[in-house]
Design a protein around this motif. Structure first.
Motif, mmCIF file in Angstrom:
data_model
loop_
_atom_site.group_PDB
_atom_site.id
_atom_site.type_symbol
_atom_site.label_atom_id
_atom_site.label_comp_id
_atom_site.label_asym_id
_atom_site.label_seq_id
_atom_site.Cartn_x
_atom_site.Cartn_y
_atom_site.Cartn_z
ATOM 1 N N VAL A 23 0.984 -1.500 -0.033
ATOM 2 C CA VAL A 23 0.599 0.480 0.158
ATOM 3 C C VAL A 23 0.555 0.864 -0.152
ATOM 4 O O VAL A 23 2.136 1.127 1.089
ATOM 5 N N ARG A 24 1.038 2.104 -0.428
ATOM 6 C CA ARG A 24 1.382 3.296 -1.246
ATOM 7 C C ARG A 24 1.014 4.542 -1.170
ATOM 8 O O ARG A 24 -0.430 5.301 -1.452
ATOM 9 N N ILE A 25 0.853 5.509 -0.674
ATOM 10 C CA ILE A 25 0.659 6.898 -0.094
ATOM 11 C C ILE A 25 2.101 7.724 -0.501
ATOM 12 O O ILE A 25 2.879 8.114 0.375
ATOM 13 N N GLY A 26 2.602 8.476 -1.481
ATOM 14 C CA GLY A 26 3.048 9.238 -1.979
ATOM 15 C C GLY A 26 4.828 8.418 -1.385
ATOM 16 O O GLY A 26 5.180 7.808 -2.089
ATOM 17 N N PRO A 27 5.644 9.211 -0.495
ATOM 18 C CA PRO A 27 6.878 8.279 -0.737
ATOM 19 C C PRO A 27 6.259 7.233 0.743
ATOM 20 O O PRO A 27 7.966 6.415 0.530
ATOM 21 N N LEU A 28 5.652 6.664 1.168
ATOM 22 C CA LEU A 28 5.411 5.540 2.087
ATOM 23 C C LEU A 28 4.745 4.413 1.421
ATOM 24 O O LEU A 28 3.677 4.742 1.031
ATOM 25 N N SER A 29 4.818 3.830 2.015
ATOM 26 C CA SER A 29 4.486 2.199 1.905
ATOM 27 C C SER A 29 3.876 1.478 2.634
ATOM 28 O O SER A 29 5.507 1.581 3.871
ATOM 29 N N ARG A 30 3.310 0.410 2.775
ATOM 30 C CA ARG A 30 3.471 -0.744 3.555
ATOM 31 C C ARG A 30 3.124 -2.100 3.456
ATOM 32 O O ARG A 30 2.246 -1.760 2.234
ATOM 33 N N VAL A 31 3.503 -2.802 3.760
ATOM 34 C CA VAL A 31 3.623 -4.579 3.101
ATOM 35 C C VAL A 31 2.327 -4.497 3.812
ATOM 36 O O VAL A 31 2.783 -5.022 5.463
ATOM 37 N N VAL A 32 1.083 -5.460 3.254
ATOM 38 C CA VAL A 32 -0.031 -5.831 4.073
ATOM 39 C C VAL A 32 -0.267 -7.618 3.947
ATOM 40 O O VAL A 32 0.246 -7.467 2.347
ATOM 41 N N GLU A 33 -0.828 -7.970 4.181
ATOM 42 C CA GLU A 33 -1.001 -9.395 4.328
ATOM 43 C C GLU A 33 -2.824 -9.172 3.434
ATOM 44 O O GLU A 33 -3.338 -9.434 4.709
ATOM 45 N N VAL A 34 -2.612 -9.892 2.350
ATOM 46 C CA VAL A 34 -3.909 -9.478 2.346
ATOM 47 C C VAL A 34 -4.976 -10.908 1.904
ATOM 48 O O VAL A 34 -4.134 -11.911 0.897
ATOM 49 N N PRO A 35 -6.051 -11.613 2.305
ATOM 50 C CA PRO A 35 -6.357 -12.377 1.514
ATOM 51 C C PRO A 35 -7.179 -12.737 0.808
ATOM 52 O O PRO A 35 -7.888 -11.332 0.509
ATOM 53 N N GLY A 36 -7.265 -13.468 0.040
ATOM 54 C CA GLY A 36 -8.645 -13.374 -1.504
ATOM 55 C C GLY A 36 -7.899 -14.455 -2.338
ATOM 56 O O GLY A 36 -7.563 -15.416 -1.647
ATOM 57 N N ASP A 56 -6.794 -1.882 3.585
ATOM 58 C CA ASP A 56 -7.420 -0.636 4.416
ATOM 59 C C ASP A 56 -7.055 -0.254 4.955
ATOM 60 O O ASP A 56 -6.776 1.144 5.377
ATOM 61 N N GLU A 57 -6.582 -0.330 6.237
ATOM 62 C CA GLU A 57 -5.953 0.288 7.469
ATOM 63 C C GLU A 57 -4.946 0.861 7.180
ATOM 64 O O GLU A 57 -4.629 1.329 7.787
ATOM 65 N N ALA A 58 -4.127 -0.331 6.768
ATOM 66 C CA ALA A 58 -2.473 0.166 6.447
ATOM 67 C C ALA A 58 -3.028 2.056 5.612
ATOM 68 O O ALA A 58 -2.465 2.586 5.731
ATOM 69 N N PHE A 59 -4.361 1.584 4.493
ATOM 70 C CA PHE A 59 -4.014 3.117 4.136
ATOM 71 C C PHE A 59 -4.633 4.981 4.745
ATOM 72 O O PHE A 59 -3.853 5.509 4.916
ATOM 73 N N VAL A 60 -5.700 4.277 5.583
ATOM 74 C CA VAL A 60 -5.842 5.190 6.913
ATOM 75 C C VAL A 60 -4.551 5.246 7.932
ATOM 76 O O VAL A 60 -3.769 6.593 7.599
ATOM 77 N N ALA A 61 -3.619 4.248 7.550
ATOM 78 C CA ALA A 61 -2.909 4.647 8.813
ATOM 79 C C ALA A 61 -1.164 5.130 8.374
ATOM 80 O O ALA A 61 -1.461 6.353 8.586
ATOM 81 N N LEU A 62 -1.597 5.328 7.147
ATOM 82 C CA LEU A 62 -0.312 5.842 5.930
ATOM 83 C C LEU A 62 -0.909 7.477 5.760
ATOM 84 O O LEU A 62 -0.186 8.616 5.509
ATOM 85 N N ARG A 63 -2.301 7.746 5.163
ATOM 86 C CA ARG A 63 -3.238 8.765 5.851
ATOM 87 C C ARG A 63 -2.689 9.433 6.645
ATOM 88 O O ARG A 63 -2.206 10.828 6.483
ATOM 89 N N GLU A 64 -2.731 9.185 7.817
ATOM 90 C CA GLU A 64 -3.012 9.778 8.647
ATOM 91 C C GLU A 64 -1.114 10.198 9.109
ATOM 92 O O GLU A 64 -1.001 11.266 10.244
ATOM 93 N N ALA A 65 -0.612 9.662 8.617
ATOM 94 C CA ALA A 65 0.598 9.739 9.098
ATOM 95 C C ALA A 65 1.558 11.367 8.430
ATOM 96 O O ALA A 65 2.598 11.624 8.715
#
Length: 65
Positions: A23-36, A56-65
């Motif tokens: 999950v990326r927002i600008g220069p920030l990113s986080r790798v998450v395990e996604v079932p599917g 979705d939770e990682a996106f919110v956390a990155l946006r808040e950072a």
């Protein structure tokens, strides 16, 4: 026996799995395990709303950072 589904557009066989997604927002990113539902290759997968909770939770956390 593993449950399978067919991809609605490609017709490929999908199996339930968990894979890493970045999950990326600008220069920030986080790798998450996604079932599917994933094919054997790296093409399109299918996810439910519940499957996407971690990304979705990682996106919110990155946006808040």
């Amino acid at each position: 026996m593993t449950e399978t589904r067919l991809h609605p557009e490609t017709g490929k066989v999908l199996r339930r799995d968990v894979r890493p997604q970045t999950v990326r927002i600008g220069p920030l990113s986080r790798v998450v395990e996604v079932p599917g539902w994933y094919p054997a290759d790296d093409s399109d997968s299918v996810h439910s709303g519940t499957d996407l909770k971690a990304s979705d939770e990682a996106f919110v956390a990155l946006r808040e950072a």
